[in-house]
Write an enzyme that holds these catalytic residues in place. Structure first.
Site, PDB file in Angstrom:
ATOM      1  N   ARG A  35       0.839  -1.207   0.000  1.00 45.09           N
ATOM      2  CA  ARG A  35       0.000   0.000   0.000  1.00 45.09           C
ATOM      3  C   ARG A  35       0.872   1.254   0.000  1.00 45.09           C
ATOM      4  O   ARG A  35       0.616   2.207  -0.736  1.00 45.09           O
ATOM      5  CB  ARG A  35      -0.923   0.022   1.217  1.00 45.09           C
ATOM      6  CG  ARG A  35      -2.132  -0.846   1.101  1.00 45.09           C
ATOM      7  CD  ARG A  35      -3.091  -0.598   2.271  1.00 45.09           C
ATOM      8  NE  ARG A  35      -4.217  -1.498   2.216  1.00 45.09           N
ATOM      9  CZ  ARG A  35      -5.274  -1.335   1.420  1.00 45.09           C
ATOM     10  NH1 ARG A  35      -5.334  -0.299   0.614  1.00 45.09           N
ATOM     11  NH2 ARG A  35      -6.255  -2.203   1.435  1.00 45.09           N
ATOM     12  N   ARG A  36       1.887   1.239   0.828  1.00 45.73           N
ATOM     13  CA  ARG A  36       2.785   2.400   0.901  1.00 45.73           C
ATOM     14  C   ARG A  36       3.568   2.570  -0.404  1.00 45.73           C
ATOM     15  O   ARG A  36       3.721   3.684  -0.886  1.00 45.73           O
ATOM     16  CB  ARG A  36       3.751   2.246   2.065  1.00 45.73           C
ATOM     17  CG  ARG A  36       3.080   2.412   3.403  1.00 45.73           C
ATOM     18  CD  ARG A  36       4.066   2.255   4.530  1.00 45.73           C
ATOM     19  NE  ARG A  36       3.385   2.319   5.811  1.00 45.73           N
ATOM     20  CZ  ARG A  36       3.880   1.831   6.930  1.00 45.73           C
ATOM     21  NH1 ARG A  36       5.070   1.254   6.940  1.00 45.73           N
ATOM     22  NH2 ARG A  36       3.202   1.919   8.050  1.00 45.73           N
ATOM     23  N   GLN A  76      -2.885 -12.393   0.452  1.00 44.69           N
ATOM     24  CA  GLN A  76      -3.124 -12.277   1.892  1.00 44.69           C
ATOM     25  C   GLN A  76      -4.552 -12.669   2.239  1.00 44.69           C
ATOM     26  O   GLN A  76      -4.796 -13.387   3.196  1.00 44.69           O
ATOM     27  CB  GLN A  76      -2.828 -10.847   2.346  1.00 44.69           C
ATOM     28  CG  GLN A  76      -2.929 -10.630   3.841  1.00 44.69           C
ATOM     29  CD  GLN A  76      -4.283 -10.123   4.284  1.00 44.69           C
ATOM     30  OE1 GLN A  76      -5.065  -9.579   3.504  1.00 44.69           O
ATOM     31  NE2 GLN A  76      -4.571 -10.299   5.552  1.00 44.69           N
ATOM     32  N   ASN A  79      -6.567 -14.667   0.530  1.00 46.61           N
ATOM     33  CA  ASN A  79      -6.733 -16.108   0.332  1.00 46.61           C
ATOM     34  C   ASN A  79      -6.158 -16.903   1.503  1.00 46.61           C
ATOM     35  O   ASN A  79      -6.783 -17.862   1.978  1.00 46.61           O
ATOM     36  CB  ASN A  79      -6.064 -16.557  -0.967  1.00 46.61           C
ATOM     37  CG  ASN A  79      -6.798 -16.071  -2.186  1.00 46.61           C
ATOM     38  OD1 ASN A  79      -7.918 -15.594  -2.110  1.00 46.61           O
ATOM     39  ND2 ASN A  79      -6.143 -16.174  -3.335  1.00 46.61           N
ATOM     40  N   GLU A 126      -8.443 -16.588   4.492  1.00 50.16           N
ATOM     41  CA  GLU A 126      -9.695 -17.325   4.352  1.00 50.16           C
ATOM     42  C   GLU A 126      -9.537 -18.796   4.728  1.00 50.16           C
ATOM     43  O   GLU A 126     -10.457 -19.403   5.269  1.00 50.16           O
ATOM     44  CB  GLU A 126     -10.203 -17.222   2.914  1.00 50.16           C
ATOM     45  CG  GLU A 126     -10.694 -15.838   2.557  1.00 50.16           C
ATOM     46  CD  GLU A 126     -10.845 -15.615   1.066  1.00 50.16           C
ATOM     47  OE1 GLU A 126     -10.532 -16.539   0.277  1.00 50.16           O
ATOM     48  OE2 GLU A 126     -11.266 -14.519   0.678  1.00 50.16           O
ATOM     49  N   TYR A 127      -8.378 -19.363   4.458  1.00 42.19           N
ATOM     50  CA  TYR A 127      -8.168 -20.778   4.738  1.00 42.19           C
ATOM     51  C   TYR A 127      -7.616 -21.046   6.128  1.00 42.19           C
ATOM     52  O   TYR A 127      -7.592 -22.193   6.584  1.00 42.19           O
ATOM     53  CB  TYR A 127      -7.230 -21.395   3.689  1.00 42.19           C
ATOM     54  CG  TYR A 127      -7.962 -21.747   2.427  1.00 42.19           C
ATOM     55  CD1 TYR A 127      -8.595 -22.974   2.292  1.00 42.19           C
ATOM     56  CD2 TYR A 127      -8.058 -20.840   1.379  1.00 42.19           C
ATOM     57  CE1 TYR A 127      -9.289 -23.306   1.150  1.00 42.19           C
ATOM     58  CE2 TYR A 127      -8.757 -21.154   0.228  1.00 42.19           C
ATOM     59  CZ  TYR A 127      -9.358 -22.388   0.119  1.00 42.19           C
ATOM     60  OH  TYR A 127     -10.057 -22.700  -1.020  1.00 42.19           O
ATOM     61  N   TYR A 137       3.128 -20.040  -1.593  1.00 40.62           N
ATOM     62  CA  TYR A 137       1.970 -19.560  -2.348  1.00 40.62           C
ATOM     63  C   TYR A 137       1.939 -18.032  -2.337  1.00 40.62           C
ATOM     64  O   TYR A 137       1.809 -17.390  -3.372  1.00 40.62           O
ATOM     65  CB  TYR A 137       0.692 -20.128  -1.731  1.00 40.62           C
ATOM     66  CG  TYR A 137      -0.573 -19.487  -2.233  1.00 40.62           C
ATOM     67  CD1 TYR A 137      -1.182 -19.934  -3.397  1.00 40.62           C
ATOM     68  CD2 TYR A 137      -1.170 -18.441  -1.532  1.00 40.62           C
ATOM     69  CE1 TYR A 137      -2.350 -19.347  -3.867  1.00 40.62           C
ATOM     70  CE2 TYR A 137      -2.332 -17.847  -1.989  1.00 40.62           C
ATOM     71  CZ  TYR A 137      -2.917 -18.306  -3.155  1.00 40.62           C
ATOM     72  OH  TYR A 137      -4.070 -17.716  -3.608  1.00 40.62           O
ATOM     73  N   PHE A 138       2.077 -17.462  -1.144  1.00 41.88           N
ATOM     74  CA  PHE A 138       2.030 -16.007  -1.002  1.00 41.88           C
ATOM     75  C   PHE A 138       3.145 -15.347  -1.801  1.00 41.88           C
ATOM     76  O   PHE A 138       2.915 -14.391  -2.541  1.00 41.88           O
ATOM     77  CB  PHE A 138       2.136 -15.619   0.478  1.00 41.88           C
ATOM     78  CG  PHE A 138       2.027 -14.147   0.707  1.00 41.88           C
ATOM     79  CD1 PHE A 138       0.796 -13.552   0.875  1.00 41.88           C
ATOM     80  CD2 PHE A 138       3.159 -13.350   0.745  1.00 41.88           C
ATOM     81  CE1 PHE A 138       0.677 -12.191   1.078  1.00 41.88           C
ATOM     82  CE2 PHE A 138       3.068 -11.990   0.942  1.00 41.88           C
ATOM     83  CZ  PHE A 138       1.827 -11.402   1.113  1.00 41.88           C
ATOM     84  N   GLN A 139       4.346 -15.856  -1.653  1.00 43.25           N
ATOM     85  CA  GLN A 139       5.489 -15.278  -2.357  1.00 43.25           C
ATOM     86  C   GLN A 139       5.345 -15.416  -3.868  1.00 43.25           C
ATOM     87  O   GLN A 139       5.645 -14.488  -4.618  1.00 43.25           O
ATOM     88  CB  GLN A 139       6.782 -15.935  -1.883  1.00 43.25           C
ATOM     89  CG  GLN A 139       7.113 -15.594  -0.449  1.00 43.25           C
ATOM     90  CD  GLN A 139       8.253 -16.429   0.104  1.00 43.25           C
ATOM     91  OE1 GLN A 139       8.537 -17.527  -0.377  1.00 43.25           O
ATOM     92  NE2 GLN A 139       8.912 -15.910   1.128  1.00 43.25           N
ATOM     93  N   ARG A 146       1.496 -18.975  -8.094  1.00 41.78           N
ATOM     94  CA  ARG A 146       0.749 -19.508  -6.954  1.00 41.78           C
ATOM     95  C   ARG A 146       0.302 -20.944  -7.152  1.00 41.78           C
ATOM     96  O   ARG A 146      -0.040 -21.629  -6.183  1.00 41.78           O
ATOM     97  CB  ARG A 146      -0.468 -18.638  -6.672  1.00 41.78           C
ATOM     98  CG  ARG A 146      -1.622 -18.851  -7.644  1.00 41.78           C
ATOM     99  CD  ARG A 146      -2.715 -17.821  -7.483  1.00 41.78           C
ATOM    100  NE  ARG A 146      -3.935 -18.196  -8.111  1.00 41.78           N
ATOM    101  CZ  ARG A 146      -4.189 -18.178  -9.411  1.00 41.78           C
ATOM    102  NH1 ARG A 146      -3.246 -17.809 -10.255  1.00 41.78           N
ATOM    103  NH2 ARG A 146      -5.357 -18.540  -9.891  1.00 41.78           N
TER     104      ARG A 146
END
Length: 118
Positions: free
Chosen positions: A15-16, A38, A40, A43-44, A78-80, A89
């Site tokens: 965001r920044r 983030q 996804n 949520e799990y 997955y995130f990376q 992903r």
């Protein structure tokens, strides 16, 4: 909890970097991928924790712990991967899904053995 905090911090940094103020969720594609990754993972997380808890109590703590650590590792990958490119992903997504199903199986096996014992 540390993984969730790490993922949330990555969204804050994105965001920044791309100057996207909350509550906006659209903007630069890299921010959108980071935000989605983030979301996804968040949520799990309740499903994962519930399965980990039940499988650990009713099946075997050691086996469950190994599955849990592998799951966390695949979600990190997955995130990376997702933050870099949407295609990144897929491999970790399939691996983490397989591990969740493994935890479902362990939890069911443990519950059946516990409640069907003579």
């Amino acid at each position: 909890v540390l993984f969730s905090a790490y993922f949330a911090m990555q969204v804050i940094y994105a965001r920044r970097k791309y100057k996207i103020s909350p509550p906006e969720t659209t903007g630069h594609p890299e921010f959108e991928r980071t935000f989605r990754a983030q979301a996804n993972c968040s949520e799990y997380f309740p499903i994962f924790i519930s399965l980990l808890w039940v499988a650990g109590i009713f099946f075997h703590q050691g086996v469950t712990a190994v599955c849990g650590l592998l799951y966390l590792y695949t979600r990190l990958r997955y995130f990376q991967g997702y933050a870099v490119a949407a295609q990144g992903r897929l491999g970790p997504l399939y691996a983490s899904s397989w591990l969740l199903w493994m935890l479902v199986g362990l939890a069911l096996a443990g519950l059946l053995a516990h409640f069907l014992r003579p």
